[in-house]
Motif scaffolding. Structure first.
Motif, PDB file in Angstrom:
ATOM      1  N   UNK A  87       2.838   4.065   7.396  1.00 57.05           N
ATOM      2  CA  UNK A  87       1.646   3.655   8.150  1.00 57.05           C
ATOM      3  C   UNK A  87       0.826   4.890   8.532  1.00 57.05           C
ATOM      4  N   UNK A  88      -0.494   4.713   8.580  1.00 56.53           N
ATOM      5  CA  UNK A  88      -1.372   5.774   9.092  1.00 56.53           C
ATOM      6  C   UNK A  88      -1.948   5.301  10.415  1.00 56.53           C
ATOM      7  N   UNK A  89      -1.843   6.130  11.439  1.00 60.15           N
ATOM      8  CA  UNK A  89      -2.408   5.773  12.750  1.00 60.15           C
ATOM      9  C   UNK A  89      -3.506   6.786  13.070  1.00 60.15           C
ATOM     10  N   UNK A 110      -3.583   3.700  -7.163  1.00 57.72           N
ATOM     11  CA  UNK A 110      -2.337   4.319  -7.667  1.00 57.72           C
ATOM     12  C   UNK A 110      -1.131   3.432  -7.369  1.00 57.72           C
ATOM     13  N   UNK A 111      -1.406   2.206  -6.933  1.00 62.12           N
ATOM     14  CA  UNK A 111      -0.325   1.251  -6.677  1.00 62.12           C
ATOM     15  C   UNK A 111       0.375   1.448  -5.345  1.00 62.12           C
ATOM     16  N   UNK A 112      -0.272   2.220  -4.428  1.00 62.34           N
ATOM     17  CA  UNK A 112       0.356   2.448  -3.105  1.00 62.34           C
ATOM     18  C   UNK A 112      -0.453   1.715  -2.031  1.00 62.34           C
ATOM     19  N   UNK A 113       0.236   0.895  -1.210  1.00 63.45           N
ATOM     20  CA  UNK A 113      -0.427   0.166  -0.108  1.00 63.45           C
ATOM     21  C   UNK A 113      -0.080   0.880   1.196  1.00 63.45           C
ATOM     22  N   UNK A 114      -1.098   1.311   1.925  1.00 62.81           N
ATOM     23  CA  UNK A 114      -0.819   1.967   3.212  1.00 62.81           C
ATOM     24  C   UNK A 114      -1.600   1.264   4.341  1.00 62.81           C
ATOM     25  N   UNK A 115      -0.888   0.633   5.278  1.00 71.69           N
ATOM     26  CA  UNK A 115      -1.585   0.004   6.409  1.00 71.69           C
ATOM     27  C   UNK A 115      -2.173   1.075   7.341  1.00 71.69           C
ATOM     28  N   UNK A 116      -3.352   0.771   7.897  1.00 71.69           N
ATOM     29  CA  UNK A 116      -4.028   1.724   8.794  1.00 71.69           C
ATOM     30  C   UNK A 116      -4.231   1.080  10.173  1.00 71.69           C
ATOM     31  N   UNK A 117      -3.793   1.791  11.204  1.00 68.64           N
ATOM     32  CA  UNK A 117      -4.069   1.366  12.589  1.00 68.64           C
ATOM     33  C   UNK A 117      -5.101   2.341  13.170  1.00 68.64           C
ATOM     34  N   UNK A 118      -6.173   1.790  13.744  1.00 69.30           N
ATOM     35  CA  UNK A 118      -7.181   2.637  14.391  1.00 69.30           C
ATOM     36  C   UNK A 118      -7.102   2.427  15.894  1.00 69.30           C
ATOM     37  N   UNK A 119      -7.013   3.518  16.653  1.00 75.90           N
ATOM     38  CA  UNK A 119      -7.071   3.414  18.116  1.00 75.90           C
ATOM     39  C   UNK A 119      -8.429   3.923  18.603  1.00 75.90           C
ATOM     40  N   UNK A 367       3.055  -1.405  15.284  1.00 71.74           N
ATOM     41  CA  UNK A 367       3.205  -0.850  13.914  1.00 71.74           C
ATOM     42  C   UNK A 367       3.986  -1.836  13.047  1.00 71.74           C
ATOM     43  N   UNK A 368       5.106  -2.320  13.606  1.00 73.52           N
ATOM     44  CA  UNK A 368       5.978  -3.220  12.817  1.00 73.52           C
ATOM     45  C   UNK A 368       5.225  -4.479  12.421  1.00 73.52           C
ATOM     46  N   UNK A 369       4.478  -5.021  13.384  1.00 76.66           N
ATOM     47  CA  UNK A 369       3.700  -6.238  13.123  1.00 76.66           C
ATOM     48  C   UNK A 369       2.625  -5.960  12.049  1.00 76.66           C
ATOM     49  N   UNK A 370       1.968  -4.805  12.139  1.00 74.96           N
ATOM     50  CA  UNK A 370       0.893  -4.468  11.192  1.00 74.96           C
ATOM     51  C   UNK A 370       1.461  -4.260   9.790  1.00 74.96           C
ATOM     52  N   UNK A 371       2.593  -3.565   9.707  1.00 74.38           N
ATOM     53  CA  UNK A 371       3.214  -3.327   8.391  1.00 74.38           C
ATOM     54  C   UNK A 371       3.627  -4.669   7.780  1.00 74.38           C
ATOM     55  N   UNK A 372       4.235  -5.529   8.595  1.00 80.98           N
ATOM     56  CA  UNK A 372       4.706  -6.822   8.087  1.00 80.98           C
ATOM     57  C   UNK A 372       3.543  -7.655   7.577  1.00 80.98           C
ATOM     58  N   UNK A 373       2.423  -7.693   8.334  1.00 75.59           N
ATOM     59  CA  UNK A 373       1.326  -8.549   7.852  1.00 75.59           C
ATOM     60  C   UNK A 373       0.607  -7.907   6.673  1.00 75.59           C
ATOM     61  N   UNK A 374       0.575  -6.576   6.591  1.00 79.99           N
ATOM     62  CA  UNK A 374      -0.045  -5.925   5.416  1.00 79.99           C
ATOM     63  C   UNK A 374       0.798  -6.227   4.163  1.00 79.99           C
ATOM     64  N   UNK A 375       2.130  -6.208   4.322  1.00 81.61           N
ATOM     65  CA  UNK A 375       3.020  -6.485   3.171  1.00 81.61           C
ATOM     66  C   UNK A 375       2.852  -7.947   2.734  1.00 81.61           C
ATOM     67  N   UNK A 376       2.696  -8.837   3.722  1.00 84.63           N
ATOM     68  CA  UNK A 376       2.554 -10.259   3.398  1.00 84.63           C
ATOM     69  C   UNK A 376       1.298 -10.546   2.604  1.00 84.63           C
TER      70      UNK A 376
END
Ligand code: GMT
Length: 378
Positions: A87-89, A110-119, A367-376
């Motif tokens: 994850x990137x924050x 490049x086949x890489x999924x990276x979730x981003x959280x903005x504060x 973070x966990x919630x964001x990663x899980x929904x990005x993967x879904x």
């Protein structure tokens, strides 16, 4: 988790929060990679879980302004890819959220999924972000983030009011490490500044216009007419010269000291009786929380998210912006020996509600919630 943190590494509150968050996450076993143009000031020690990647901003005679955002996006791409981040924050929307969007799109090819959280921290929304020169990019990159947090309810509301935001914004307030920010025994210091038992007022900021340092000096001037008092001003910035001149005009130079930028601000707070934050805008007011943790009551304005922190009549008082007379009256009330111990006790009790051990799990869960929904969504 392996988390990349992007922030401004300088003295600003957003950089402090981002750095302390990274340090806190590393302490509980997460691997944290800071990506910035300079080593964050509080990241000056070794930890097996902490990494620092400097953004290399190449200049070229053709560039009047080096394209930092591109260098940052390129660095994010390589850190996410080679360090296998989850994850990137990014802290502060401009230009971190848009650089993260670009990095995310490049990685996707490049086949890489990276979730981003903005504060969102405040000035990225309330001052700079609203400017037409940035607004379309700010709106777009907030909407494109996988998760968005704001440091107060007020900032969340402001963001919805001024930008066309389609995302849910989660409020996760700023926090404090009570192991570092606590009242220390510094009686010798207090005696040197207040040799005759004067009350000590303190203000810390970056001396930008929005902090209204002039109100600090004017309130102090009024208070000092009534009781023996001293004022310490910590920090530096554009208003410093004007404030020094104002002190000369008012004849308060003997009782006011400009200390400049200080790392160990908790040492000054340890001897303070009252902290002043009369800001015009303030999304949260981290400096006020630092004061409360050192048992210092607050006299603040009602700007932005400050009233969510300073409980009126309990931890101090909240005033309309610029109401010098009201602030003077309330300062004298707090500083009265019959009231001061209660306000000090209440300030510490309130600060404890924002201890890092309470707030950090909110970020981890988010973070966990964001990663899980990005993967879904893949
Ligand atoms: O207040 C500043 O000038 C610095 C600024 C920043 O962007 O670093 O601080 C903002 O973020 C802090 C951390 O979240 C908040 O505690 C401050 O209230 C906020 N400042 C403003 O909204 C003016």
């Amino acid at each position: 988790m392996k988390i990349g943190i992007v922030c401004y590494p300088t003295f600003g509150g957003s950089g402090v929060v981002a750095t302390e968050l990274g340090i806190g996450l590393a302490k509980i076993g997460h691997e944290v990679h800071f990506i910035t143009y300079k080593q964050p000031s509080r990241l000056d020690f070794f930890s097996e879980n902490l990494y620092y990647h400097e953004v290399d901003i190449k200049s070229y005679p053709l560039f009047e302004h080096a394209p930092y955002e591109l260098a940052l996006a390129s660095k994010m791409v390589s850190v996410v890819k080679y360090e296998k981040l989850d994850l990137l924050h990014v802290h502060y929307a401009i230009p971190h959220a848009s650089a993260a969007y670009m990095a995310k799109q490049i990685l996707k090819t490049q086949g890489i999924q990276i979730p981003v959280v903005t504060t969102l921290h405040g000035t990225d929304i309330t001052l700079v972000g609203k400017d037409p020169s940035y607004e379309p990019v700010v709106t777009f990159s907030i909407n494109q983030s996988d998760g968005v947090t704001a440091v107060s309810e007020d900032l969340r509301k402001e963001t919805y009011a001024f930008f066309d935001i389609q995302r849910e914004i989660e409020v996760i307030p700023n926090f404090i490490d009570l192991n570092r920010f606590k009242r220390q025994k510094k009686e010798h210091f207090k005696l040197a500044i207040c040799p005759n038992g004067e009350k000590l007022l303190v203000h810390t900021s970056n001396f930008r216009k929005v902090k209204r340092v002039e109100d600090v000096i004017r309130v102090f001037y009024e208070v000092r007419k009534e009781i023996p008092a001293k004022l310490l001003l910590v920090g530096d910035g554009p208003e410093r010269d004007r404030m020094e001149r104002l002190c000369r005009e008012l004849g308060t130079c003997d009782d006011v000291r400009f200390l400049g930028k200080l790392d160990a601000v908790e040492e000054v707070l340890s001897v303070a009786d009252l902290f002043l934050m009369p800001s015009e805008k303030e999304s949260f007011g981290l400096a006020a929380l630092e004061a409360m943790a050192c048992e210092v009551p607050l006299l603040t304005s009602n700007a932005g998210g400050i009233p969510e922190l300073n409980v009126d009549g309990v931890t101090g008082f909240v005033s309309n912006i610029g109401d010098i007379q009201y602030m003077k009256e309330k300062a004298l009330y707090i500083l009265d020996d019959a009231n001061l111990p209660t306000f000090k006790k209440n300030a510490l009790a309130r600060a404890k509600e924002f201890d890092i051990s309470i707030i950090l799990p909110h970020y981890v869960a988010y973070y966990q919630k964001t990663i899980a929904s990005a993967l879904a969504e893949i």
